[in-house]
Design an enzyme around this catalytic site. Structure first.
Site, PDB file in Angstrom:
ATOM      1  N   LYS A  41      20.572  22.259  33.315  1.00  0.00           N
ATOM      2  CA  LYS A  41      21.358  21.502  32.327  1.00  0.00           C
ATOM      3  C   LYS A  41      20.526  20.897  31.197  1.00  0.00           C
ATOM      4  CE  LYS A  41      25.175  20.410  35.383  1.00  0.00           C
ATOM      5  NZ  LYS A  41      25.924  19.399  36.137  1.00  0.00           N
ATOM      6  N   ASP A  99      30.553  16.733  32.246  1.00  0.00           N
ATOM      7  CA  ASP A  99      30.262  15.905  33.435  1.00  0.00           C
ATOM      8  C   ASP A  99      30.541  14.431  33.139  1.00  0.00           C
ATOM      9  OD1 ASP A  99      29.431  17.922  35.133  1.00  0.00           O
ATOM     10  OD2 ASP A  99      27.296  17.675  34.664  1.00  0.00           O
TER      11      ASP A  99
HETATM   12  P1  NDP Z   1      18.834  19.150  38.744  1.00  0.00           P
HETATM   13  O1  NDP Z   1      18.137  20.335  39.280  1.00  0.00           O
HETATM   14  O2  NDP Z   1      18.800  18.875  37.288  1.00  0.00           O
HETATM   15  O3  NDP Z   1      18.274  17.843  39.492  1.00  0.00           O
HETATM   16  C1  NDP Z   1      18.083  17.851  40.885  1.00  0.00           C
HETATM   17  C2  NDP Z   1      17.750  16.452  41.332  1.00  0.00           C
HETATM   18  O4  NDP Z   1      17.607  16.453  42.768  1.00  0.00           O
HETATM   19  C3  NDP Z   1      16.422  15.943  40.780  1.00  0.00           C
HETATM   20  O5  NDP Z   1      16.509  14.547  40.621  1.00  0.00           O
HETATM   21  C4  NDP Z   1      15.438  16.304  41.905  1.00  0.00           C
HETATM   22  O6  NDP Z   1      14.279  15.520  41.935  1.00  0.00           O
HETATM   23  C5  NDP Z   1      16.280  15.980  43.110  1.00  0.00           C
HETATM   24  N1  NDP Z   1      15.831  16.653  44.328  1.00  0.00           N
HETATM   25  C6  NDP Z   1      16.041  17.948  44.675  1.00  0.00           C
HETATM   26  N2  NDP Z   1      15.493  18.198  45.874  1.00  0.00           N
HETATM   27  C7  NDP Z   1      14.922  17.042  46.289  1.00  0.00           C
HETATM   28  C8  NDP Z   1      14.202  16.658  47.449  1.00  0.00           C
HETATM   29  N3  NDP Z   1      13.968  17.529  48.425  1.00  0.00           N
HETATM   30  N4  NDP Z   1      13.786  15.376  47.553  1.00  0.00           N
HETATM   31  C9  NDP Z   1      14.026  14.472  46.576  1.00  0.00           C
HETATM   32  N5  NDP Z   1      14.702  14.782  45.442  1.00  0.00           N
HETATM   33  C10 NDP Z   1      15.149  16.054  45.296  1.00  0.00           C
HETATM   34  O7  NDP Z   1      20.340  19.258  39.267  1.00  0.00           O
HETATM   35  P2  NDP Z   1      21.673  18.537  38.752  1.00  0.00           P
HETATM   36  O8  NDP Z   1      21.322  17.193  38.258  1.00  0.00           O
HETATM   37  O9  NDP Z   1      22.411  19.454  37.892  1.00  0.00           O
HETATM   38  O10 NDP Z   1      22.485  18.407  40.135  1.00  0.00           O
HETATM   39  C11 NDP Z   1      22.092  17.499  41.144  1.00  0.00           C
HETATM   40  C12 NDP Z   1      23.168  17.457  42.230  1.00  0.00           C
HETATM   41  O11 NDP Z   1      24.389  16.910  41.698  1.00  0.00           O
HETATM   42  C13 NDP Z   1      23.512  18.845  42.774  1.00  0.00           C
HETATM   43  O12 NDP Z   1      23.758  18.726  44.152  1.00  0.00           O
HETATM   44  C14 NDP Z   1      24.800  19.202  42.044  1.00  0.00           C
HETATM   45  O13 NDP Z   1      25.601  20.072  42.797  1.00  0.00           O
HETATM   46  C15 NDP Z   1      25.454  17.817  41.901  1.00  0.00           C
HETATM   47  N6  NDP Z   1      26.360  17.741  40.740  1.00  0.00           N
HETATM   48  C16 NDP Z   1      27.709  17.685  40.968  1.00  0.00           C
HETATM   49  C17 NDP Z   1      28.603  17.561  39.922  1.00  0.00           C
HETATM   50  C18 NDP Z   1      30.061  17.467  40.199  1.00  0.00           C
HETATM   51  O14 NDP Z   1      30.859  17.755  39.311  1.00  0.00           O
HETATM   52  N7  NDP Z   1      30.465  17.061  41.373  1.00  0.00           N
HETATM   53  C19 NDP Z   1      28.138  17.528  38.526  1.00  0.00           C
HETATM   54  C20 NDP Z   1      26.691  17.561  38.388  1.00  0.00           C
HETATM   55  C21 NDP Z   1      25.849  17.695  39.471  1.00  0.00           C
HETATM   56  P3  NDP Z   1      12.941  16.034  41.164  1.00  0.00           P
HETATM   57  O15 NDP Z   1      13.194  15.830  39.700  1.00  0.00           O
HETATM   58  O16 NDP Z   1      11.884  15.160  41.694  1.00  0.00           O
HETATM   59  O17 NDP Z   1      12.764  17.492  41.522  1.00  0.00           O
END
Ligand code: NDP
Length: 297
Positions: free
Chosen positions: A66, A102
């Site tokens: 995104k 979103d």
């Molecule tokens: P991004 O890839 O942009 O961000 C992922 C986030 O998760 C980062 O903050 C990352 O941290 C963190 N993360 C991933 N794995 C780990 C881990 N093992 N330990 C700690 N932190 C972790 O994804 P999005 O922001 O687009 O999406 C995030 C979540 O929100 C997803 O599950 C998505 O499905 C959900 N979502 C749902 C929506 C809805 O409409 N219901 C809308 C938008 C998102 P780091 O930066 O340190 O890697």
């Protein structure tokens, strides 16, 4: 010619969007097909370039693209600029417009979570990715006075705080390192807890220890299933919501942007519920480019 709308993400096999979007196209007699494109970051630019062709109505963009997609489109709407994240793309000729629906989806989810209570002022947000940016922007717009953002990679949370510099000038927006003890202290001070990490998406783990939760909390997990976090929160009688309402409303707003028509919300809601019951999110390793509806079967 059948038009195409694609969901670009990595992975995308957990997605429920196809079920609701395809049903909405079919219901309104729109000759369009919703496809899942699993594209690694290195292939994102090529995927976005493909969207400029006439056969595409547009796209959804999801985890982890995104923010990365922002410089790849030609114009950003106000919400996409404000968040620095794009989850929906439309096409005007060969030009691509980046939107962030979103933000609208999160507002509906937050209002439902808060219910008839007064809007709280303090929140903890876990995660600093594209989804978290819509959350933080939504909370600032709702008048929150203190928002603490925790992220595994602290620099990303710091980048988020910097991005919102001016928008958040009147309130306290802080990035903090991912230490359990600090998270616990901040949760104890906050009323709203939002999980915007993907922890819990593919395995049954919670981003925070159950002991950090209390019954006064309003807990929203953007993941659209009953995650470990939500079950732990419900166990201490906290108020909980999953990401389904946000998903539905961001999807309805995207549908309207692509088609110019009001979204058939009730149909989309029931298709989402059906797809959830069918366990679409567990379909890891699904072939790329397949219509999402096929994945629900
Ligand atoms: P991004 O890839 O942009 O961000 C992922 C986030 O998760 C980062 O903050 C990352 O941290 C963190 N993360 C991933 N794995 C780990 C881990 N093992 N330990 C700690 N932190 C972790 O994804 P999005 O922001 O687009 O999406 C995030 C979540 O929100 C997803 O599950 C998505 O499905 C959900 N979502 C749902 C929506 C809805 O409409 N219901 C809308 C938008 C998102 P780091 O930066 O340190 O890697």
């Amino acid at each position: 010619m059948t038009k195409r709308v694609v969901l670009i993400g990595h992975p995308v096999a957990h997605s429920l969007s196809g079920a609701m979007q395809q049903a909405a196209f079919d219901e309104l007699g729109i000759d369009a097909r919703y496809e899942l494109w699993d594209r690694a970051p290195i292939d994102l630019a090529d995927a976005v370039t493909e969207l400029r062709s006439e056969e595409f109505l547009g796209a959804n963009v999801t985890i982890p693209h995104k923010e990365r997609v922002v410089p790849m489109v030609d114009r950003l709407t106000e919400e996409a600029t404000a968040t620095g994240a794009v989850n929906t793309i439309t096409r005007e000729g060969r030009r691509l417009i980046g939107h962030n629906t979103d933000v609208a989806g999160f507002k509906v989810a937050l209002d439902k979570l808060v219910g008839r209570q007064k809007m709280p002022k303090q929140a903890v947000v876990l995660g600093a990715g594209g989804g978290a940016r819509a959350v933080v922007y939504g909370l600032i717009r709702e008048g929150f006075q203190r928002i603490v953002v925790f992220n595994r990679h602290l620099h990303r949370a710091e980048g988020l705080v910097k991005h919102f510099g001016r928008t958040a000038a009147h309130m306290e927006l802080r990035a903090m390192p991912w230490h359990e003890s600090i998270i616990e202290v901040e949760i104890a001070k906050a009323k709203v807890l939002v999980n915007a990490t993907s922890i819990g998406l593919t395995s049954d783990v919670s981003p925070v220890p159950a002991a950090a939760l209390n019954e006064e909390l309003l807990v929203l997990d953007l993941i659209y299933s009953k995650t470990r976090l939500l079950r732990d929160a419900a166990a201490v009688s906290a108020t909980t919501s999953d990401g389904e309402l946000m998903l539905l409303h961001q999807g309805a707003a995207a549908f309207t942007l692509w088609t110019g028509q009001p979204a058939p919300l009730e149909l989309m809601r029931s298709k989402l519920a059906e797809a959830r019951a069918g366990g679409v999110r567990s379909a890891e390793g699904e072939p790329t480019g397949e219509p999402a509806v096929a994945a629900a079967e």
